[in-house]
Scaffold this motif. Structure first.
Motif, PDB file in Angstrom:
ATOM      1  N   GLN A   1       0.840  -1.299  -0.010  1.00  0.00           N
ATOM      2  CA  GLN A   1      -0.099   0.124  -0.114  1.00  0.00           C
ATOM      3  C   GLN A   1       1.073   1.124  -0.050  1.00  0.00           C
ATOM      4  O   GLN A   1       0.736   2.266  -0.577  1.00  0.00           O
ATOM      5  N   ARG A   2       1.843   1.011   0.822  1.00  0.00           N
ATOM      6  CA  ARG A   2       2.680   2.482   1.057  1.00  0.00           C
ATOM      7  C   ARG A   2       3.539   2.501  -0.406  1.00  0.00           C
ATOM      8  O   ARG A   2       3.760   3.756  -1.001  1.00  0.00           O
ATOM      9  N   ILE A   3       3.979   1.586  -1.091  1.00  0.00           N
ATOM     10  CA  ILE A   3       4.728   1.517  -2.410  1.00  0.00           C
ATOM     11  C   ILE A   3       3.889   2.134  -3.512  1.00  0.00           C
ATOM     12  O   ILE A   3       4.176   3.023  -4.292  1.00  0.00           O
ATOM     13  N   THR A   4       2.580   1.775  -3.484  1.00  0.00           N
ATOM     14  CA  THR A   4       1.711   2.294  -4.435  1.00  0.00           C
ATOM     15  C   THR A   4       1.053   3.521  -4.277  1.00  0.00           C
ATOM     16  O   THR A   4       0.252   4.087  -4.855  1.00  0.00           O
ATOM     17  N   GLY A   5       1.773   4.330  -3.176  1.00  0.00           N
ATOM     18  CA  GLY A   5       1.511   5.843  -2.885  1.00  0.00           C
ATOM     19  C   GLY A   5       0.803   6.191  -1.852  1.00  0.00           C
ATOM     20  O   GLY A   5       0.382   7.588  -1.576  1.00  0.00           O
ATOM     21  N   ASN A   6       0.695   5.286  -0.825  1.00  0.00           N
ATOM     22  CA  ASN A   6      -0.345   5.884   0.327  1.00  0.00           C
ATOM     23  C   ASN A   6       0.743   6.162   1.524  1.00  0.00           C
ATOM     24  O   ASN A   6       1.384   5.698   2.184  1.00  0.00           O
ATOM     25  N   ARG A   7       1.017   7.382   1.353  1.00  0.00           N
ATOM     26  CA  ARG A   7       2.124   8.037   2.271  1.00  0.00           C
ATOM     27  C   ARG A   7       1.261   8.366   3.724  1.00  0.00           C
ATOM     28  O   ARG A   7       2.097   9.043   4.565  1.00  0.00           O
ATOM     29  N   ASN A   8       0.013   8.301   3.866  1.00  0.00           N
ATOM     30  CA  ASN A   8      -0.420   8.199   5.300  1.00  0.00           C
ATOM     31  C   ASN A   8      -0.214   7.312   6.099  1.00  0.00           C
ATOM     32  O   ASN A   8      -0.142   7.341   7.329  1.00  0.00           O
ATOM     33  N   ILE A   9       0.329   5.998   5.627  1.00  0.00           N
ATOM     34  CA  ILE A   9       0.995   4.976   6.459  1.00  0.00           C
ATOM     35  C   ILE A   9       2.302   5.395   6.599  1.00  0.00           C
ATOM     36  O   ILE A   9       3.126   5.393   5.630  1.00  0.00           O
ATOM     37  N   ILE A  10       2.538   5.613   8.002  1.00  0.00           N
ATOM     38  CA  ILE A  10       4.095   6.086   8.256  1.00  0.00           C
ATOM     39  C   ILE A  10       4.799   4.969   8.844  1.00  0.00           C
ATOM     40  O   ILE A  10       6.086   4.985   8.681  1.00  0.00           O
ATOM     41  N   GLY A  11       4.269   3.725   9.130  1.00  0.00           N
ATOM     42  CA  GLY A  11       5.135   2.931  10.013  1.00  0.00           C
ATOM     43  C   GLY A  11       4.471   1.737  10.192  1.00  0.00           C
ATOM     44  O   GLY A  11       3.061   1.588   9.880  1.00  0.00           O
ATOM     45  N   LEU A  12       5.114   0.829  10.756  1.00  0.00           N
ATOM     46  CA  LEU A  12       4.663  -0.479  10.848  1.00  0.00           C
ATOM     47  C   LEU A  12       5.142  -1.000  12.085  1.00  0.00           C
ATOM     48  O   LEU A  12       6.331  -0.732  12.453  1.00  0.00           O
ATOM     49  N   MET A  13       4.321  -2.067  12.941  1.00  0.00           N
ATOM     50  CA  MET A  13       4.831  -2.644  14.385  1.00  0.00           C
ATOM     51  C   MET A  13       4.904  -4.037  13.946  1.00  0.00           C
ATOM     52  O   MET A  13       4.068  -4.778  13.431  1.00  0.00           O
ATOM     53  N   LEU A  14       5.977  -4.646  14.693  1.00  0.00           N
ATOM     54  CA  LEU A  14       6.187  -5.969  14.379  1.00  0.00           C
ATOM     55  C   LEU A  14       6.717  -6.708  15.631  1.00  0.00           C
ATOM     56  O   LEU A  14       7.654  -6.138  16.117  1.00  0.00           O
ATOM     57  N   GLU A  15       6.020  -7.768  16.158  1.00  0.00           N
ATOM     58  CA  GLU A  15       6.465  -8.325  17.210  1.00  0.00           C
ATOM     59  C   GLU A  15       7.503  -9.591  16.768  1.00  0.00           C
ATOM     60  O   GLU A  15       7.125 -10.623  16.024  1.00  0.00           O
ATOM     61  N   SER A  16       8.609  -9.547  17.059  1.00  0.00           N
ATOM     62  CA  SER A  16       9.885 -10.350  16.706  1.00  0.00           C
ATOM     63  C   SER A  16      10.752 -10.554  18.035  1.00  0.00           C
ATOM     64  O   SER A  16      10.791  -9.800  18.790  1.00  0.00           O
ATOM     65  N   ASN A  17      11.246 -11.803  17.840  1.00  0.00           N
ATOM     66  CA  ASN A  17      12.056 -12.013  18.904  1.00  0.00           C
ATOM     67  C   ASN A  17      13.586 -12.844  18.121  1.00  0.00           C
ATOM     68  O   ASN A  17      13.425 -13.028  17.248  1.00  0.00           O
ATOM     69  N   LEU A  18      14.108 -13.376  19.033  1.00  0.00           N
ATOM     70  CA  LEU A  18      15.300 -14.089  18.461  1.00  0.00           C
ATOM     71  C   LEU A  18      14.857 -15.563  17.725  1.00  0.00           C
ATOM     72  O   LEU A  18      15.434 -15.862  16.745  1.00  0.00           O
ATOM     73  N   LEU A  19      14.141 -16.103  18.470  1.00  0.00           N
ATOM     74  CA  LEU A  19      13.255 -17.291  17.648  1.00  0.00           C
ATOM     75  C   LEU A  19      11.776 -17.042  17.949  1.00  0.00           C
ATOM     76  O   LEU A  19      11.356 -16.524  18.537  1.00  0.00           O
ATOM     77  N   PRO A  20      11.197 -17.856  16.927  1.00  0.00           N
ATOM     78  CA  PRO A  20       9.929 -17.709  16.536  1.00  0.00           C
ATOM     79  C   PRO A  20       8.807 -18.352  17.665  1.00  0.00           C
ATOM     80  O   PRO A  20       9.606 -19.501  18.301  1.00  0.00           O
ATOM     81  N   GLY A  21       7.797 -18.029  17.830  1.00  0.00           N
ATOM     82  CA  GLY A  21       6.708 -18.713  18.583  1.00  0.00           C
ATOM     83  C   GLY A  21       6.579 -18.136  19.953  1.00  0.00           C
ATOM     84  O   GLY A  21       7.082 -16.891  20.296  1.00  0.00           O
ATOM     85  N   LYS A  22       6.057 -18.943  21.057  1.00  0.00           N
ATOM     86  CA  LYS A  22       5.762 -18.499  22.245  1.00  0.00           C
ATOM     87  C   LYS A  22       5.944 -19.586  23.186  1.00  0.00           C
ATOM     88  O   LYS A  22       6.011 -20.748  22.675  1.00  0.00           O
ATOM     89  N   GLN A  23       6.365 -19.347  24.521  1.00  0.00           N
ATOM     90  CA  GLN A  23       6.107 -20.447  25.343  1.00  0.00           C
ATOM     91  C   GLN A  23       5.440 -20.041  26.734  1.00  0.00           C
ATOM     92  O   GLN A  23       5.694 -18.754  27.131  1.00  0.00           O
ATOM     93  N   ASP A  24       4.961 -20.946  27.644  1.00  0.00           N
ATOM     94  CA  ASP A  24       4.108 -20.593  28.597  1.00  0.00           C
ATOM     95  C   ASP A  24       5.430 -20.417  29.837  1.00  0.00           C
ATOM     96  O   ASP A  24       6.427 -20.922  29.788  1.00  0.00           O
ATOM     97  N   LEU A  25       4.883 -19.764  30.918  1.00  0.00           N
ATOM     98  CA  LEU A  25       5.906 -19.147  31.655  1.00  0.00           C
ATOM     99  C   LEU A  25       5.522 -20.132  33.021  1.00  0.00           C
ATOM    100  O   LEU A  25       4.437 -20.027  33.668  1.00  0.00           O
TER     101      LEU A  25
END
Length: 346
Positions: free
Chosen positions: A288-312
């Motif tokens: 969307q951004r590349i095709t011209g939507n400059r109203n989108i200024i950013g993205l958020m991404l949940e990322s860690n060293l390894l994928p997934g999650k674990q129970d505490l």
């Protein structure tokens, strides 16, 4: 005389003052310069005067300081390589709002064992923010407790107000006095109006109860914070990252007299709480951004060293580099998305 207060208080434990914590873990000239410059860069992007895309990436929550710093060192290399087209900001989240109960984050429970050693948690949080900044990486976090900013806000480039607290008058007042740009997430039901109302409220001056640098209860008088933006994170009504939803959000922001700048959260309801779908959302929004939507200024991404999650369960038997809150994509996929996006933004 019958007791009428403290009926449900087990104990109270004094904390060090914000001033003392900052004396023990002082901000350096180098870190101060980084925080100031990155805030200025972000404001330029919000104003439309800087064409870079903002990428807020990192763990859903920090629970292991060693792993967080390993992630930061990896991110440092990529952030440097893409810096002319992407402003990379690391998610350094220490406070976790819970729908019911659960681990509340590194500040609240740093030992992961319900000991609630908040004094140690604040020290760890401040040290992590200093160390991340020394690598040249700006930090983003969610501020949940209204007292917390006095301890760590001088080290933060970008703050988010979460979906559960965007409607809270306390958090809107707090945001009105913060020194950095603030993102307001739409409500957990997917409704955008609470975020629009929050932006309007936080732009205005407020007076409220708080603490000063010495920990003294005081009246806090703010000037209002003009640097706000909406974060689309989906909701119970479904995702809202698609072009039609983004266009609707832009229209509503414009109608409210607000700058139509927004960030898309690739996690939460936008990915149907499936961390593996974050890349689908990311790529759609980048297109969307590349095709011209400059109203989108950013993205958020949940990322860690390894994928997934674990129970505490047992804090001493956790897999290194894996989230204990929301599921995250792994580092390899994160680097790929950042570098591919950089190439597309030519």
């Amino acid at each position: 005389m019958r007791k009428t207060q403290y009926l449900h208080i087990a104990s109270t434990i004094p904390l060090t003052s914000p001033r003392q914590l900052k004396t023990d873990f002082p901000i350096t000239d180098e870190v101060s310069d980084l925080v100031s410059r990155s805030r200025e860069d972000l404001i330029q992007i919000l104003n439309g005067d800087d064409s870079r895309l903002v990428a807020m990436v990192g763990p859903c929550s920090i629970h292991n300081v060693e792993a967080a710093m390993e992630y930061a060192r990896k991110l440092q290399r990529v952030a440097h390589d893409v810096r002319d087209r992407i402003l990379v900001i690391m998610r350094v989240y220490f406070e976790k709002p819970r729908t019911t109960v659960g681990w509340k984050g590194l500040i609240n429970d740093p030992h992961l064992d319900d000991s609630f050693d908040i004094g140690t948690g604040l020290k760890l949080a401040r040290q992590v923010l200093l160390d991340v900044a020394k690598l040249g990486i700006p930090a983003a976090t969610e501020l949940l407790e209204p007292v917390t900013p006095q301890y760590i806000a001088d080290l933060i480039t970008l703050t988010a107000i979460g979906a559960r607290t965007t409607e809270s008058p306390t958090h809107r007042q707090m945001a009105s006095g913060l020194s950095m740009p603030v993102g307001y997430k739409n409500g957990t039901d997917g409704e955008l109006q609470v975020a629009i109302d929050a932006m309007i409220a936080a732009r205005s001056p407020h007076s409220f109860l708080g603490i000063d640098q010495d920990g003294q209860t005081c009246i806090v008088n703010t000037t209002g914070n003009p640097f706000g933006h909406v974060i689309l994170r989906g909701g119970r009504s479904g995702p809202n990252y698609q072009a039609a939803a983004v266009a609707s959000a832009v229209e509503r922001l414009t109608h409210a007299g607000l700058a139509p700048r927004l960030v898309v959260d690739c996690s939460h309801a936008n990915s149907n709480k499936d961390y593996k779908r974050q890349s689908v959302v990311w790529e759609d929004v980048v297109d969307q951004r590349i095709t011209g939507n400059r109203n989108i200024i950013g993205l958020m991404l949940e990322s860690n060293l390894l994928p997934g999650k674990q129970d505490l369960r047992d804090p001493n038997n956790l897999q290194y580099g894996v989230s204990i809150t929301d599921g995250c994509i792994g580092w390899d996929e994160t680097e790929r998305l950042l570098r591919e996006t950089y190439a597309k933004l030519k």
